[in-house]
Design a protein around this motif. Sequence first.
Motif, PDB file in Angstrom:
ATOM      1  N   PHE A   1       2.186  -9.386   7.389  1.00 26.13           N
ATOM      2  CA  PHE A   1       1.280  -8.324   7.838  1.00 26.13           C
ATOM      3  C   PHE A   1       0.270  -8.875   8.852  1.00 26.13           C
ATOM      4  O   PHE A   1      -0.033  -8.220   9.846  1.00 26.13           O
ATOM      5  N   ASP A   2      -0.259 -10.063   8.617  1.00 30.89           N
ATOM      6  CA  ASP A   2      -1.228 -10.670   9.537  1.00 30.89           C
ATOM      7  C   ASP A   2      -0.597 -11.047  10.874  1.00 30.89           C
ATOM      8  O   ASP A   2      -1.284 -11.085  11.898  1.00 30.89           O
ATOM      9  N   SER A   3       0.696 -11.305  10.876  1.00 31.71           N
ATOM     10  CA  SER A   3       1.369 -11.684  12.122  1.00 31.71           C
ATOM     11  C   SER A   3       1.648 -10.493  13.034  1.00 31.71           C
ATOM     12  O   SER A   3       2.029 -10.668  14.188  1.00 31.71           O
ATOM     13  N   LEU A   4       1.455  -9.265  12.528  1.00 29.78           N
ATOM     14  CA  LEU A   4       1.727  -8.071  13.324  1.00 29.78           C
ATOM     15  C   LEU A   4       0.589  -7.805  14.299  1.00 29.78           C
ATOM     16  O   LEU A   4      -0.559  -8.203  14.079  1.00 29.78           O
ATOM     17  N   ASP A   5       0.921  -7.094  15.401  1.00 25.33           N
ATOM     18  CA  ASP A   5      -0.110  -6.632  16.334  1.00 25.33           C
ATOM     19  C   ASP A   5      -0.992  -5.622  15.641  1.00 25.33           C
ATOM     20  O   ASP A   5      -0.645  -5.087  14.584  1.00 25.33           O
ATOM     21  N   ARG A   6      -2.119  -5.339  16.288  1.00 24.79           N
ATOM     22  CA  ARG A   6      -3.070  -4.374  15.721  1.00 24.79           C
ATOM     23  C   ARG A   6      -2.414  -3.012  15.569  1.00 24.79           C
ATOM     24  O   ARG A   6      -2.558  -2.355  14.543  1.00 24.79           O
ATOM     25  N   ARG A   7      -1.673  -2.564  16.601  1.00 25.58           N
ATOM     26  CA  ARG A   7      -0.991  -1.258  16.544  1.00 25.58           C
ATOM     27  C   ARG A   7       0.043  -1.230  15.409  1.00 25.58           C
ATOM     28  O   ARG A   7       0.156  -0.243  14.702  1.00 25.58           O
ATOM     29  N   GLU A   8       0.788  -2.269  15.271  1.00 26.11           N
ATOM     30  CA  GLU A   8       1.810  -2.326  14.228  1.00 26.11           C
ATOM     31  C   GLU A   8       1.181  -2.313  12.841  1.00 26.11           C
ATOM     32  O   GLU A   8       1.694  -1.677  11.930  1.00 26.11           O
ATOM     33  N   ARG A   9       0.065  -3.008  12.682  1.00 21.54           N
ATOM     34  CA  ARG A   9      -0.637  -2.988  11.388  1.00 21.54           C
ATOM     35  C   ARG A   9      -1.097  -1.578  11.050  1.00 21.54           C
ATOM     36  O   ARG A   9      -0.956  -1.142   9.909  1.00 21.54           O
ATOM     37  N   ILE A  10      -1.672  -0.891  12.027  1.00 21.31           N
ATOM     38  CA  ILE A  10      -2.126   0.495  11.797  1.00 21.31           C
ATOM     39  C   ILE A  10      -0.927   1.371  11.434  1.00 21.31           C
ATOM     40  O   ILE A  10      -0.988   2.185  10.518  1.00 21.31           O
ATOM     41  N   PHE A  11       0.181   1.199  12.155  1.00 18.59           N
ATOM     42  CA  PHE A  11       1.386   1.985  11.891  1.00 18.59           C
ATOM     43  C   PHE A  11       1.909   1.726  10.469  1.00 18.59           C
ATOM     44  O   PHE A  11       2.236   2.668   9.733  1.00 18.59           O
ATOM     45  N   VAL A  12       1.980   0.479  10.041  1.00 25.09           N
ATOM     46  CA  VAL A  12       2.445   0.123   8.697  1.00 25.09           C
ATOM     47  C   VAL A  12       1.468   0.647   7.655  1.00 25.09           C
ATOM     48  O   VAL A  12       1.874   1.189   6.618  1.00 25.09           O
ATOM     49  N   PHE A  13       0.165   0.526   7.918  1.00 27.80           N
ATOM     50  CA  PHE A  13      -0.843   0.993   6.974  1.00 27.80           C
ATOM     51  C   PHE A  13      -0.767   2.515   6.795  1.00 27.80           C
ATOM     52  O   PHE A  13      -0.777   3.021   5.666  1.00 27.80           O
ATOM     53  N   VAL A  14      -0.667   3.256   7.881  1.00 29.62           N
ATOM     54  CA  VAL A  14      -0.550   4.732   7.812  1.00 29.62           C
ATOM     55  C   VAL A  14       0.755   5.112   7.102  1.00 29.62           C
ATOM     56  O   VAL A  14       0.788   6.039   6.280  1.00 29.62           O
ATOM     57  N   GLY A  15       1.838   4.400   7.403  1.00 29.66           N
ATOM     58  CA  GLY A  15       3.115   4.667   6.727  1.00 29.66           C
ATOM     59  C   GLY A  15       3.021   4.435   5.236  1.00 29.66           C
ATOM     60  O   GLY A  15       3.564   5.213   4.430  1.00 29.66           O
ATOM     61  N   ALA A  16       2.333   3.372   4.825  1.00 31.43           N
ATOM     62  CA  ALA A  16       2.165   3.088   3.398  1.00 31.43           C
ATOM     63  C   ALA A  16       1.346   4.184   2.716  1.00 31.43           C
ATOM     64  O   ALA A  16       1.650   4.589   1.583  1.00 31.43           O
ATOM     65  N   ILE A  17       0.327   4.677   3.398  1.00 29.02           N
ATOM     66  CA  ILE A  17      -0.480   5.773   2.828  1.00 29.02           C
ATOM     67  C   ILE A  17       0.374   7.027   2.675  1.00 29.02           C
ATOM     68  O   ILE A  17       0.320   7.700   1.636  1.00 29.02           O
ATOM     69  N   ILE A  18       1.174   7.344   3.686  1.00 26.87           N
ATOM     70  CA  ILE A  18       2.030   8.542   3.618  1.00 26.87           C
ATOM     71  C   ILE A  18       3.047   8.396   2.481  1.00 26.87           C
ATOM     72  O   ILE A  18       3.275   9.340   1.717  1.00 26.87           O
ATOM     73  N   VAL A  19       3.657   7.231   2.348  1.00 23.65           N
ATOM     74  CA  VAL A  19       4.616   6.998   1.258  1.00 23.65           C
ATOM     75  C   VAL A  19       3.915   7.108  -0.094  1.00 23.65           C
ATOM     76  O   VAL A  19       4.437   7.700  -1.037  1.00 23.65           O
ATOM     77  N   GLY A  20       2.711   6.553  -0.216  1.00 20.28           N
ATOM     78  CA  GLY A  20       1.950   6.633  -1.469  1.00 20.28           C
ATOM     79  C   GLY A  20       1.622   8.066  -1.844  1.00 20.28           C
ATOM     80  O   GLY A  20       1.792   8.477  -3.006  1.00 20.28           O
ATOM     81  N   ILE A  21       1.155   8.848  -0.875  1.00 19.14           N
ATOM     82  CA  ILE A  21       0.842  10.260  -1.137  1.00 19.14           C
ATOM     83  C   ILE A  21       2.105  11.019  -1.524  1.00 19.14           C
ATOM     84  O   ILE A  21       2.092  11.839  -2.444  1.00 19.14           O
ATOM     85  N   SER A  22       3.207  10.732  -0.844  1.00 21.50           N
ATOM     86  CA  SER A  22       4.480  11.399  -1.164  1.00 21.50           C
ATOM     87  C   SER A  22       4.925  11.077  -2.586  1.00 21.50           C
ATOM     88  O   SER A  22       5.390  11.966  -3.321  1.00 21.50           O
ATOM     89  N   LEU A  23       4.795   9.825  -2.973  1.00 19.23           N
ATOM     90  CA  LEU A  23       5.187   9.441  -4.332  1.00 19.23           C
ATOM     91  C   LEU A  23       4.310  10.124  -5.378  1.00 19.23           C
ATOM     92  O   LEU A  23       4.811  10.586  -6.408  1.00 19.23           O
ATOM     93  N   ILE A  24       3.032  10.188  -5.125  1.00 18.92           N
ATOM     94  CA  ILE A  24       2.129  10.866  -6.061  1.00 18.92           C
ATOM     95  C   ILE A  24       2.521  12.339  -6.185  1.00 18.92           C
ATOM     96  O   ILE A  24       2.574  12.880  -7.284  1.00 18.92           O
ATOM     97  N   TYR A  25       2.836  12.968  -5.055  1.00 17.58           N
ATOM     98  CA  TYR A  25       3.216  14.385  -5.094  1.00 17.58           C
ATOM     99  C   TYR A  25       4.522  14.576  -5.865  1.00 17.58           C
ATOM    100  O   TYR A  25       4.605  15.429  -6.755  1.00 17.58           O
ATOM    101  N   VAL A  26       5.525  13.784  -5.551  1.00 16.23           N
ATOM    102  CA  VAL A  26       6.847  13.960  -6.164  1.00 16.23           C
ATOM    103  C   VAL A  26       6.840  13.598  -7.647  1.00 16.23           C
ATOM    104  O   VAL A  26       7.450  14.283  -8.465  1.00 16.23           O
ATOM    105  N   LEU A  27       6.140  12.541  -8.002  1.00 17.08           N
ATOM    106  CA  LEU A  27       6.191  12.071  -9.381  1.00 17.08           C
ATOM    107  C   LEU A  27       5.147  12.696 -10.298  1.00 17.08           C
ATOM    108  O   LEU A  27       5.340  12.751 -11.508  1.00 17.08           O
TER     109      LEU A  27
END
Length: 163
Positions: free
Chosen positions: A5-31
């Motif tokens: 994660f630290d080796s990623l560019d700033r944009r890539e970190r933001i993209f991965v972080f936003v993706g993780a939040i979306i996946v987390g919210i989706s899991l909470i909704y589905v489960l």
Amino acid sequence: MKDWFDSLDRRERIFVFVGAIIVGISLIYVLAWAPFDRQHKELEIEVISLERSILSLRPIRSMIKDGVLSKSISITQNQQSPIIIIDQTLRGRGLDRYRKRSQPSGENGIRVEFESVSFDELIIWLGDLGEQYAMYVQSGSFSTSSQTAPGRVNASLTLERTP
């Protein structure tokens, strides 16, 4: 994983972080949320159905209070002959296939013989006859059925309707 994660560019970190939040919210909704929401909707439909049933019974309630319904039921039931009452109630309970024979016994009576009938179902049927038609057992005999199924009996009952 932290090194990756630290080796990623700033944009890539933001993209991965936003993706993780979306996946987390989706899991909470589905489960968590979706099953509760589905159950809530099912209960709501059931409540609406029960409310409709209650509304449809209100006219009957007023008829019972006025005595109209109970008089008409008792008049109809008292006009039927015992053989008709027995036939209809046995068919309604599914016990007619176990009836071996039935014959009138006097003006308000009938003798019914059963073969290999469920004892529990027979007792429930007799209770219904007493409550709905004022027909009670005057005499009877029971014997174990020749079938090996437990709870099955042969019965010979004499029923009479009380005035």
